[in-house]
Design a protein around this motif. Structure first.
Motif, PDB file in Angstrom:
ATOM      1  N   ASP A  86       0.790  -1.229   0.000  1.00 50.20           N
ATOM      2  CA  ASP A  86       0.000   0.000   0.000  1.00 50.20           C
ATOM      3  C   ASP A  86       0.821   1.277   0.000  1.00 50.20           C
ATOM      4  OD1 ASP A  86       1.026  -0.331   2.538  1.00 50.20           O
ATOM      5  OD2 ASP A  86      -0.838   0.143   3.583  1.00 50.20           O
ATOM      6  N   ILE A  87       2.119   1.183  -0.236  1.00 46.15           N
ATOM      7  CA  ILE A  87       2.976   2.364  -0.296  1.00 46.15           C
ATOM      8  C   ILE A  87       3.735   2.350  -1.613  1.00 46.15           C
ATOM      9  CG2 ILE A  87       4.882   1.221   0.930  1.00 46.15           C
ATOM     10  CD1 ILE A  87       5.510   3.966   2.205  1.00 46.15           C
ATOM     11  N   LEU A  88       3.909   3.529  -2.188  1.00 45.25           N
ATOM     12  CA  LEU A  88       4.622   3.671  -3.460  1.00 45.25           C
ATOM     13  C   LEU A  88       6.108   3.769  -3.159  1.00 45.25           C
ATOM     14  CD1 LEU A  88       4.039   3.987  -6.496  1.00 45.25           C
ATOM     15  CD2 LEU A  88       3.903   6.456  -6.118  1.00 45.25           C
ATOM     16  N   ASN A  89       6.864   2.736  -3.517  1.00 44.16           N
ATOM     17  CA  ASN A  89       8.272   2.673  -3.144  1.00 44.16           C
ATOM     18  C   ASN A  89       9.140   3.651  -3.924  1.00 44.16           C
ATOM     19  OD1 ASN A  89       7.616   0.531  -1.422  1.00 44.16           O
ATOM     20  ND2 ASN A  89       8.020  -0.999  -3.007  1.00 44.16           N
ATOM     21  N   ASP A  90       8.891   3.781  -5.210  1.00 45.99           N
ATOM     22  CA  ASP A  90       9.758   4.552  -6.108  1.00 45.99           C
ATOM     23  C   ASP A  90       8.921   5.636  -6.772  1.00 45.99           C
ATOM     24  OD1 ASP A  90      11.426   5.527  -8.097  1.00 45.99           O
ATOM     25  OD2 ASP A  90      12.241   3.559  -8.622  1.00 45.99           O
ATOM     26  N   SER A  91       9.263   6.879  -6.499  1.00 48.28           N
ATOM     27  CA  SER A  91       8.511   8.000  -7.067  1.00 48.28           C
ATOM     28  C   SER A  91       9.345   8.838  -8.022  1.00 48.28           C
ATOM     29  CB  SER A  91       7.940   8.891  -5.944  1.00 48.28           C
ATOM     30  OG  SER A  91       6.974   8.193  -5.195  1.00 48.28           O
ATOM     31  N   HIS A  92      10.343   8.238  -8.667  1.00 50.81           N
ATOM     32  CA  HIS A  92      11.022   8.927  -9.754  1.00 50.81           C
ATOM     33  C   HIS A  92      10.056   9.074 -10.924  1.00 50.81           C
ATOM     34  CE1 HIS A  92      15.560   8.641  -8.728  1.00 50.81           C
ATOM     35  NE2 HIS A  92      14.838   8.724  -7.633  1.00 50.81           N
ATOM     36  N   ALA A  93      10.193  10.159 -11.674  1.00 47.18           N
ATOM     37  CA  ALA A  93       9.232  10.477 -12.723  1.00 47.18           C
ATOM     38  C   ALA A  93       9.056   9.329 -13.718  1.00 47.18           C
ATOM     39  CB  ALA A  93       9.682  11.741 -13.462  1.00 47.18           C
ATOM     40  N   GLU A  94      10.160   8.684 -14.109  1.00 49.85           N
ATOM     41  CA  GLU A  94      10.082   7.607 -15.094  1.00 49.85           C
ATOM     42  C   GLU A  94       9.216   6.451 -14.594  1.00 49.85           C
ATOM     43  OE1 GLU A  94      14.345   9.324 -15.487  1.00 49.85           O
ATOM     44  OE2 GLU A  94      12.808   9.106 -13.948  1.00 49.85           O
ATOM     45  N   VAL A  95       9.346   6.136 -13.310  1.00 50.94           N
ATOM     46  CA  VAL A  95       8.578   5.036 -12.725  1.00 50.94           C
ATOM     47  C   VAL A  95       7.115   5.429 -12.582  1.00 50.94           C
ATOM     48  CG1 VAL A  95       8.338   3.591 -10.663  1.00 50.94           C
ATOM     49  CG2 VAL A  95      10.611   4.138 -11.564  1.00 50.94           C
ATOM     50  N   ILE A  96       6.869   6.679 -12.178  1.00 51.69           N
ATOM     51  CA  ILE A  96       5.496   7.173 -12.071  1.00 51.69           C
ATOM     52  C   ILE A  96       4.802   7.111 -13.430  1.00 51.69           C
ATOM     53  CG2 ILE A  96       4.090   9.208 -11.609  1.00 51.69           C
ATOM     54  CD1 ILE A  96       5.110   8.108  -9.052  1.00 51.69           C
ATOM     55  N   ALA A  97       5.485   7.557 -14.485  1.00 53.55           N
ATOM     56  CA  ALA A  97       4.894   7.555 -15.821  1.00 53.55           C
ATOM     57  C   ALA A  97       4.587   6.139 -16.285  1.00 53.55           C
ATOM     58  CB  ALA A  97       5.820   8.249 -16.815  1.00 53.55           C
ATOM     59  N   ARG A  98       5.482   5.219 -16.037  1.00 56.44           N
ATOM     60  CA  ARG A  98       5.253   3.827 -16.447  1.00 56.44           C
ATOM     61  C   ARG A  98       4.092   3.211 -15.674  1.00 56.44           C
ATOM     62  NH1 ARG A  98       5.985  -1.326 -13.496  1.00 56.44           N
ATOM     63  NH2 ARG A  98       5.853  -2.913 -15.126  1.00 56.44           N
ATOM     64  N   ARG A  99       4.012   3.454 -14.362  1.00 56.35           N
ATOM     65  CA  ARG A  99       2.931   2.875 -13.572  1.00 56.35           C
ATOM     66  C   ARG A  99       1.583   3.508 -13.952  1.00 56.35           C
ATOM     67  NH1 ARG A  99       4.994  -0.394  -9.589  1.00 56.35           N
ATOM     68  NH2 ARG A  99       3.043  -0.466  -8.403  1.00 56.35           N
ATOM     69  N   THR A 414      -2.957  12.531   6.588  1.00 49.68           N
ATOM     70  CA  THR A 414      -2.528  12.637   7.976  1.00 49.68           C
ATOM     71  C   THR A 414      -1.996  11.297   8.476  1.00 49.68           C
ATOM     72  OG1 THR A 414      -4.716  12.047   8.822  1.00 49.68           O
ATOM     73  CG2 THR A 414      -4.283  14.384   8.390  1.00 49.68           C
ATOM     74  N   LYS A 415      -1.200  11.350   9.535  1.00 55.63           N
ATOM     75  CA  LYS A 415      -0.668  10.111  10.115  1.00 55.63           C
ATOM     76  C   LYS A 415      -1.789   9.183  10.558  1.00 55.63           C
ATOM     77  CE  LYS A 415       3.848  11.758  11.698  1.00 55.63           C
ATOM     78  NZ  LYS A 415       4.743  11.917  12.866  1.00 55.63           N
ATOM     79  N   LYS A 416      -2.877   9.754  11.035  1.00 58.00           N
ATOM     80  CA  LYS A 416      -4.009   8.959  11.501  1.00 58.00           C
ATOM     81  C   LYS A 416      -4.618   8.128  10.377  1.00 58.00           C
ATOM     82  CE  LYS A 416      -8.366   9.419  14.051  1.00 58.00           C
ATOM     83  NZ  LYS A 416      -9.299  10.372  14.688  1.00 58.00           N
ATOM     84  N   ALA A 417      -4.536   8.650   9.150  1.00 63.58           N
ATOM     85  CA  ALA A 417      -5.153   7.968   8.009  1.00 63.58           C
ATOM     86  C   ALA A 417      -4.250   6.923   7.378  1.00 63.58           C
ATOM     87  CB  ALA A 417      -5.569   8.983   6.952  1.00 63.58           C
ATOM     88  N   LEU A 418      -2.970   6.891   7.768  1.00 64.86           N
ATOM     89  CA  LEU A 418      -2.053   5.924   7.173  1.00 64.86           C
ATOM     90  C   LEU A 418      -2.564   4.503   7.419  1.00 64.86           C
ATOM     91  CD1 LEU A 418       1.446   7.421   8.080  1.00 64.86           C
ATOM     92  CD2 LEU A 418       0.155   7.625   5.941  1.00 64.86           C
ATOM     93  N   GLY A 419      -2.479   3.682   6.378  1.00 66.69           N
ATOM     94  CA  GLY A 419      -2.974   2.322   6.472  1.00 66.69           C
ATOM     95  C   GLY A 419      -4.401   2.167   5.983  1.00 66.69           C
TER      96      GLY A 419
END
Length: 496
Positions: A86-99, A414-419
């Motif tokens: 549930d977390i996006l590990n890699d947020s480099h632009a190239e990876v974001i565009a591919r996903r 917010t931290k409360k909403a994580l998960g």
């Protein structure tokens, strides 16, 4: 509404004309809402996009349309990775565009299996399989050379020497508390007079800007070839304005060599880096598990960019026909090495897979929010220049096309909403997996691909490893070209 461009292509005209592609992608970015964009004159980012090219069968008319766009420069640290997907590990632009492109393709596949018309897919020969429509191809654009091996570019005597990367603000802007790491871009293009922030007392967060302390000491004309690396070569005519350029140094990448292979010698001049090796995206503090964008693009040139899940439905892997790079430090020879040559010898791939190198082109148009342009526009009193903390994804889907994230979660959560579901990026593994499962559910049971007819498929891991042809292709690539590529931890892939 998507930004599209339609024109009549003259005989011999390259459909992937670099400047037109860059302009189209920048226009698509300009049409996005303000949320998640860099602060002008203070923050910079990188942009990447996937462009769908459709050539009409009965004419020379070609339509170009951005179907996915991403910005971003960061990765999370390895201890922040989630077994829930549930977390996006890699947020480099190239990876974001591919996903984002995967989101788009899943939507198009859903439309196809449901009996609708897809602009991308048509039925293939094998039962339950699909392929690209005739005349359709997909092109990849990135505003800057990919981090890692493609960023190790020879510098010539007409170019500025390496200098320290732009500093990030200390403490919370260097890391985000959950292991978020920044990417710094290379030295700006030659000929640009750039004003730089003060250096005293700074703390740098490194990626493609290189090591600040080493850069200050490396303005040496020595040409020392490191052991365990290829010597830097003099660029070709497209890389230099002079007839006999002298290679004095190389641009730095902060991406670190993977363990078990050649290390960077860190010698002055061209002996600083090893070349042609796998690299992990960097940052100060905790390491990441994300391979460099150079490595990922090279991998997509053999396995396709569609991934294991979509491979269940595809008769042939999907390859980018062209990679276009915006105005920045660039070497055709280095791009060829990083994205093509390292995998060109791979053989014995299963049906539907091949070594499919893209055409490599560069545009002369620079992204307005590049690091170099941000430095030029920086004004006194704006504070230190830094990379933008947010990552933007836009893709051509009818529902929730925009997804803005920070630190691997929805921007502003917010931290409360994580998960919770509301905190998840639409590009995280779990969300893309659920979208894929909706395609499976929408498929007539008689039209399911053979690989999806097993009742024991439950988890993300199960579905990935049931994609047998993709896994066979990956095994060939791993054994012949990338034996040091780290394997994903199984416990991080058992969600459902």
């Amino acid at each position: 509404m998507p930004v599209a461009s339609t024109y009549t292509a003259p005989v011999g005209f390259n459909m992937a004309h670099a400047d037109e592609i860059a302009k189209l992608c920048y226009e698509r970015f300009n049409r996005l809402p303000r949320r998640g964009k860099p602060e002008p004159g203070r923050e910079w980012t990188l942009l990447a996009a996937v462009v769908q090219i459709t050539r009409c069968a009965d004419s020379d008319t070609v339509e170009k349309e951005v179907v996915s766009l991403g910005t971003g420069t960061k990765c999370i640290g390895q201890t922040a990775m989630s077994p829930k997907g549930d977390i996006l590990n890699d947020s480099h632009a190239e990876v974001i565009a591919r996903r984002g492109c995967i989101r788009y393709l899943i939507q198009e596949l859903h439309r196809a299996v449901s009996g609708g018309t897809s602009s991308v897919f048509c039925p293939a020969d094998q039962r339950g399989k699909w392929r690209l429509r005739p005349g359709v191809s997909l092109l990849f654009f990135t505003s800057h050379t990919p981090c890692g091996d493609a960023a190790i570019i020879p510098m010539i005597d007409s170019q500025s020497q390496p200098c320290p990367p732009v500093t990030s603000v200390k403490s919370h802007e260097g890391t985000d508390g959950r292991g978020g790491q920044k990417r710094e871009a290379e030295v700006p293009s030659e000929g640009k007079h750039v004003k730089r922030p003060r250096l005293e007392g700074q703390e740098t967060d490194l990626c493609d800007g290189g090591d600040a302390k080493q850069s200050l000491l490396s303005n040496s004309p020595k040409n020392e070839n490191p052991s365990q690396s290829q010597p830097a070569k003099t660029p070709g005519p497209s890389d230099s304005a002079g007839p006999h350029p002298q290679v004095l140094d190389v641009h730095r990448t902060g991406a670190k060599c993977v363990s078990g292979g050649p290390a960077d010698p860190l010698r002055p001049g061209v002996g600083y880096h090893s070349t042609g090796v796998l690299r992990v995206k960097p940052g100060r503090g905790e390491p990441t598990r994300s391979l460099s964008c150079s490595d990922k693009l090279a991998r997509w040139g053999v396995l396709g960019f569609q991934g294991a899940l979509l491979s269940h439905y595809l008769q042939e892997a999907l390859y980018f026909s062209t990679v276009v790079v915006g105005e920045c430090p660039y070497s055709q020879e280095v791009m060829q090495r990083a994205l093509v040559t390292r995998c060109s010898h791979v053989t014995d791939l299963p049906a539907g897979f091949s070594v499919c190198p893209p055409e490599l082109l560069q545009s002369g148009l620079e992204f307005p929010f590049s690091q170099a342009q941000t430095e030029l526009r920086h004004q006194a009193g704006q504070g230190r220049i830094s990379s933008c903390g947010a990552a933007i994804s836009w893709c051509n889907v009818p529902e929730r096309p925009l997804d803005v994230t920070a630190n691997g979660y929805k921007h502003g959560v917010t931290k409360k909403a994580l998960g919770t579901a509301g905190a998840r990026s639409l590009l995280c593994k779990l969300e893309l997996f659920h979208s894929f499962l909706s395609v499976v559910a929408a498929t007539d049971p008689e039209a399911l691909p053979d690989s999806l007819r097993r009742t024991e498929l439950k988890t993300y891991w199960d579905f990935k490893h049931a994609s047998h042809s993709y896994q066979q292709a990956w095994q060939q690539l791993h054994s012949q070209a990338f034996p040091l590529w780290p394997r994903s931890d199984r416990h991080l892939l058992l969600f459902h």
